[in-house]
Design a protein around this motif. Sequence first.
Motif, PDB file in Angstrom:
ATOM      1  N   GLU A 105      45.596  37.355  66.404  1.00  0.00           N
ATOM      2  CA  GLU A 105      45.086  38.672  65.995  1.00  0.00           C
ATOM      3  C   GLU A 105      43.829  38.522  65.148  1.00  0.00           C
ATOM      4  N   LYS A 106      43.858  37.590  64.208  1.00  0.00           N
ATOM      5  CA  LYS A 106      42.689  37.360  63.355  1.00  0.00           C
ATOM      6  C   LYS A 106      41.509  36.865  64.185  1.00  0.00           C
ATOM      7  N   ALA A 107      41.777  35.966  65.125  1.00  0.00           N
ATOM      8  CA  ALA A 107      40.702  35.461  65.980  1.00  0.00           C
ATOM      9  C   ALA A 107      40.068  36.604  66.771  1.00  0.00           C
ATOM     10  N   ASP A 108      40.888  37.510  67.279  1.00  0.00           N
ATOM     11  CA  ASP A 108      40.356  38.654  68.022  1.00  0.00           C
ATOM     12  C   ASP A 108      39.457  39.521  67.141  1.00  0.00           C
ATOM     13  N   VAL A 109      39.908  39.780  65.922  1.00  0.00           N
ATOM     14  CA  VAL A 109      39.107  40.572  64.979  1.00  0.00           C
ATOM     15  C   VAL A 109      37.806  39.843  64.652  1.00  0.00           C
ATOM     16  N   ASP A 110      37.897  38.548  64.375  1.00  0.00           N
ATOM     17  CA  ASP A 110      36.704  37.768  64.041  1.00  0.00           C
ATOM     18  C   ASP A 110      35.701  37.757  65.194  1.00  0.00           C
ATOM     19  N   ASP A 142      35.410  40.040  67.589  1.00  0.00           N
ATOM     20  CA  ASP A 142      34.808  41.387  67.669  1.00  0.00           C
ATOM     21  C   ASP A 142      33.733  41.561  66.602  1.00  0.00           C
ATOM     22  N   GLU A 143      34.023  41.124  65.384  1.00  0.00           N
ATOM     23  CA  GLU A 143      33.025  41.208  64.308  1.00  0.00           C
ATOM     24  C   GLU A 143      31.810  40.351  64.625  1.00  0.00           C
ATOM     25  N   GLY A 144      32.045  39.198  65.208  1.00  0.00           N
ATOM     26  CA  GLY A 144      30.938  38.322  65.604  1.00  0.00           C
ATOM     27  C   GLY A 144      30.009  38.997  66.597  1.00  0.00           C
ATOM     28  N   TRP A 145      30.593  39.667  67.587  1.00  0.00           N
ATOM     29  CA  TRP A 145      29.748  40.388  68.554  1.00  0.00           C
ATOM     30  C   TRP A 145      28.953  41.497  67.863  1.00  0.00           C
ATOM     31  N   ARG A 146      29.593  42.194  66.922  1.00  0.00           N
ATOM     32  CA  ARG A 146      28.863  43.248  66.196  1.00  0.00           C
ATOM     33  C   ARG A 146      27.699  42.652  65.409  1.00  0.00           C
ATOM     34  N   ARG A 147      27.925  41.522  64.779  1.00  0.00           N
ATOM     35  CA  ARG A 147      26.845  40.867  64.025  1.00  0.00           C
ATOM     36  C   ARG A 147      25.707  40.457  64.951  1.00  0.00           C
ATOM     37  N   ILE A 148      26.052  39.947  66.109  1.00  0.00           N
ATOM     38  CA  ILE A 148      25.018  39.548  67.075  1.00  0.00           C
ATOM     39  C   ILE A 148      24.198  40.756  67.493  1.00  0.00           C
ATOM     40  N   HIS A 149      24.877  41.849  67.831  1.00  0.00           N
ATOM     41  CA  HIS A 149      24.152  43.052  68.262  1.00  0.00           C
ATOM     42  C   HIS A 149      23.271  43.598  67.146  1.00  0.00           C
ATOM     43  N   THR A 150      23.772  43.566  65.911  1.00  0.00           N
ATOM     44  CA  THR A 150      22.972  44.022  64.774  1.00  0.00           C
ATOM     45  C   THR A 150      21.742  43.151  64.601  1.00  0.00           C
ATOM     46  N   GLN A 151      21.941  41.835  64.699  1.00  0.00           N
ATOM     47  CA  GLN A 151      20.801  40.923  64.549  1.00  0.00           C
ATOM     48  C   GLN A 151      19.807  41.088  65.690  1.00  0.00           C
ATOM     49  N   GLU A 152      20.301  41.307  66.894  1.00  0.00           N
ATOM     50  CA  GLU A 152      19.391  41.539  68.025  1.00  0.00           C
ATOM     51  C   GLU A 152      18.567  42.808  67.809  1.00  0.00           C
ATOM     52  N   LEU A 182      22.274  30.920  66.713  1.00  0.00           N
ATOM     53  CA  LEU A 182      23.346  30.289  65.932  1.00  0.00           C
ATOM     54  C   LEU A 182      24.619  31.134  65.937  1.00  0.00           C
ATOM     55  N   LEU A 183      24.448  32.434  65.833  1.00  0.00           N
ATOM     56  CA  LEU A 183      25.609  33.323  65.889  1.00  0.00           C
ATOM     57  C   LEU A 183      26.311  33.206  67.237  1.00  0.00           C
ATOM     58  N   LYS A 184      25.537  33.126  68.314  1.00  0.00           N
ATOM     59  CA  LYS A 184      26.125  32.993  69.650  1.00  0.00           C
ATOM     60  C   LYS A 184      26.844  31.660  69.810  1.00  0.00           C
ATOM     61  N   GLN A 185      26.259  30.597  69.277  1.00  0.00           N
ATOM     62  CA  GLN A 185      26.919  29.286  69.341  1.00  0.00           C
ATOM     63  C   GLN A 185      28.239  29.301  68.571  1.00  0.00           C
ATOM     64  N   THR A 186      28.219  29.945  67.416  1.00  0.00           N
ATOM     65  CA  THR A 186      29.428  30.062  66.614  1.00  0.00           C
ATOM     66  C   THR A 186      30.500  30.843  67.367  1.00  0.00           C
ATOM     67  N   LEU A 187      30.083  31.914  68.014  1.00  0.00           N
ATOM     68  CA  LEU A 187      31.020  32.738  68.762  1.00  0.00           C
ATOM     69  C   LEU A 187      31.654  31.967  69.914  1.00  0.00           C
ATOM     70  N   VAL A 188      30.890  31.114  70.565  1.00  0.00           N
ATOM     71  CA  VAL A 188      31.446  30.266  71.623  1.00  0.00           C
ATOM     72  C   VAL A 188      32.568  29.396  71.052  1.00  0.00           C
ATOM     73  N   GLU A 189      32.350  28.834  69.886  1.00  0.00           N
ATOM     74  CA  GLU A 189      33.374  27.994  69.262  1.00  0.00           C
ATOM     75  C   GLU A 189      34.598  28.820  68.865  1.00  0.00           C
ATOM     76  N   TRP A 190      34.366  30.017  68.364  1.00  0.00           N
ATOM     77  CA  TRP A 190      35.492  30.886  68.022  1.00  0.00           C
ATOM     78  C   TRP A 190      36.308  31.212  69.266  1.00  0.00           C
TER      79      TRP A 190
END
Length: 92
Positions: free
Chosen positions: A20-25, A27-37, A59-67
């Motif tokens: 559940e936490k991974a799913d939330v993280d 989702d938040e990661g995608w939001r951060r990527i979109h905001t940065q874009e 870097l955010l995208k690379q991190t998201l791949v690892e998540w």
Amino acid sequence: MAVSLAERTQQLRDERRLLEKADVDIDEGWRRIHTQEDRVRALQAGGHDCRQAERLVDLLKQTLVEWERHRTLIIQRVNYLEQEVDLVPPIK
């Protein structure tokens, strides 16, 4: 040393919470990527140097791949534990 059904059940609950936490993280990661874009586009529109902002997106995208890889490992563990305690069908 054998692990009891109660211990396996607790492990399963713990792993589900991690999922559940991974799913939330993620989702938040995608939001951060979109905001940065959006910020990169604003910088580009203003004629600013946006190399560092673009680097952050990468870097955010690379991190998201690892998540997402980590999430896959959690799902595998959940599926294993569910088989161990014979609860529900595996998550797809």
